[in-house]
Design a protein around this motif. Sequence first.
Motif, PDB file in Angstrom:
ATOM      1  N   PHE A 103       0.815  -1.212   0.000  1.00 49.73           N
ATOM      2  CA  PHE A 103       0.000   0.000   0.000  1.00 49.73           C
ATOM      3  C   PHE A 103       0.853   1.268   0.000  1.00 49.73           C
ATOM      4  O   PHE A 103       0.358   2.345   0.320  1.00 49.73           O
ATOM      5  N   GLY A 104       2.107   1.143  -0.374  1.00 49.30           N
ATOM      6  CA  GLY A 104       2.994   2.296  -0.385  1.00 49.30           C
ATOM      7  C   GLY A 104       2.493   3.418  -1.278  1.00 49.30           C
ATOM      8  O   GLY A 104       2.655   4.604  -0.954  1.00 49.30           O
ATOM      9  N   ALA A 105       1.863   3.074  -2.407  1.00 51.25           N
ATOM     10  CA  ALA A 105       1.379   4.100  -3.334  1.00 51.25           C
ATOM     11  C   ALA A 105       0.257   4.925  -2.728  1.00 51.25           C
ATOM     12  O   ALA A 105       0.002   6.050  -3.174  1.00 51.25           O
ATOM     13  N   ASP A 106      -0.427   4.398  -1.710  1.00 46.15           N
ATOM     14  CA  ASP A 106      -1.501   5.152  -1.052  1.00 46.15           C
ATOM     15  C   ASP A 106      -0.963   6.218  -0.112  1.00 46.15           C
ATOM     16  O   ASP A 106      -1.707   7.110   0.303  1.00 46.15           O
ATOM     17  N   ASN A 109       3.934  10.239   0.620  1.00 44.70           N
ATOM     18  CA  ASN A 109       4.841  11.066   1.429  1.00 44.70           C
ATOM     19  C   ASN A 109       5.580  10.268   2.503  1.00 44.70           C
ATOM     20  O   ASN A 109       6.507  10.782   3.126  1.00 44.70           O
ATOM     21  N   ALA A 110       5.173   9.033   2.730  1.00 44.79           N
ATOM     22  CA  ALA A 110       5.802   8.226   3.769  1.00 44.79           C
ATOM     23  C   ALA A 110       7.207   7.818   3.349  1.00 44.79           C
ATOM     24  O   ALA A 110       7.436   7.451   2.189  1.00 44.79           O
ATOM     25  N   ASP A 111       8.141   7.874   4.282  1.00 39.34           N
ATOM     26  CA  ASP A 111       9.502   7.428   3.985  1.00 39.34           C
ATOM     27  C   ASP A 111       9.924   6.237   4.840  1.00 39.34           C
ATOM     28  O   ASP A 111      11.034   5.722   4.692  1.00 39.34           O
ATOM     29  N   ILE A 112       9.039   5.769   5.712  1.00 35.21           N
ATOM     30  CA  ILE A 112       9.305   4.561   6.488  1.00 35.21           C
ATOM     31  C   ILE A 112       7.968   3.931   6.842  1.00 35.21           C
ATOM     32  O   ILE A 112       6.950   4.621   7.006  1.00 35.21           O
TER      33      ILE A 112
END
Length: 300
Positions: A103-106, A109-112
């Motif tokens: 779900f990284g594409a959701d 802005n997350a970097d971890i």
Amino acid sequence: GPPGAIFDMRANSRTFPANLNGMRRMLAIMALLLAGISVQAQLTLTSNAVGDIGSEYVLGIDTGATSLDLQLSGGQNLSWDFSDLQTTGFDTIRFVDPANTPFGADFPNADISIFQSDINGYAYFTSTSTAFELVGLAGDPADVGQTFVIPQDNPRRIAQFPFTYGTTFTDTASFDITVSAMGIVPLADSIRYRSPALRQVEGDAFGSLTLTQSNHNTNRVKEVSVNSDSIYGLFPFVGWQLIEDTTYTDSTFTWWDDTRGYLLCEARFANGSLQTVQHQDPLVVGRASAQTFNFDIFPN
């Protein structure tokens, strides 16, 4: 010294015992002062308190620890002995690259990201030298066979740096999601879940923490969260209906140092009662071994 010094000491021998008692009292006071100097010093937590991508932690969970002396009022140079904590379950925490998660594409802005086995999913964060903030969750915490992608309306500040004894901050965060009601609310087509929270975070204590297999110089962080949960159901012919509206207060106490990369211990309260304690360095006894399955891929 000169003979006179010896003579003077002998001449005043009747007053010497009183002077000796005074010296003893002074030495006792000095010993107490030196003991005060040698106690655990408070820490200043930095971003080093948060792990790097690739770090993994196994936490023991004790659901029966209802009588721990947590010293709830806080303070300086405290001592917590949690060496008798039991392990009724485990939670595995992995720090991973968001790009390598489903779900990284959701959460661009997350970097971890942190994989948590207890929610069967991922929490997504932004991490800087001054703050560690939650931007969203994705998982199936209720184990209903449905994955929920839950972005925060605004980032939830989990920690700010530098952080030490006496540091405080407040944070307002919320999420508002609508998902299929299948398997959750009978007869409803969809459900909407709103959960604003007002959080007060304080470095309320520091001192020595003893766990089942280790000792640590720690800072303790106290968090009080006032939550207002509202659940609505979308029903055929009648539209949206309020199903549940609840306001409650949760509180947690977490112990940190600046080297381990994750909390050393966490005590969670609900409605004033201690619910669970999670802790690093659990004594692993009788944990089931992982199973290995052999298989063939065919025909090619």
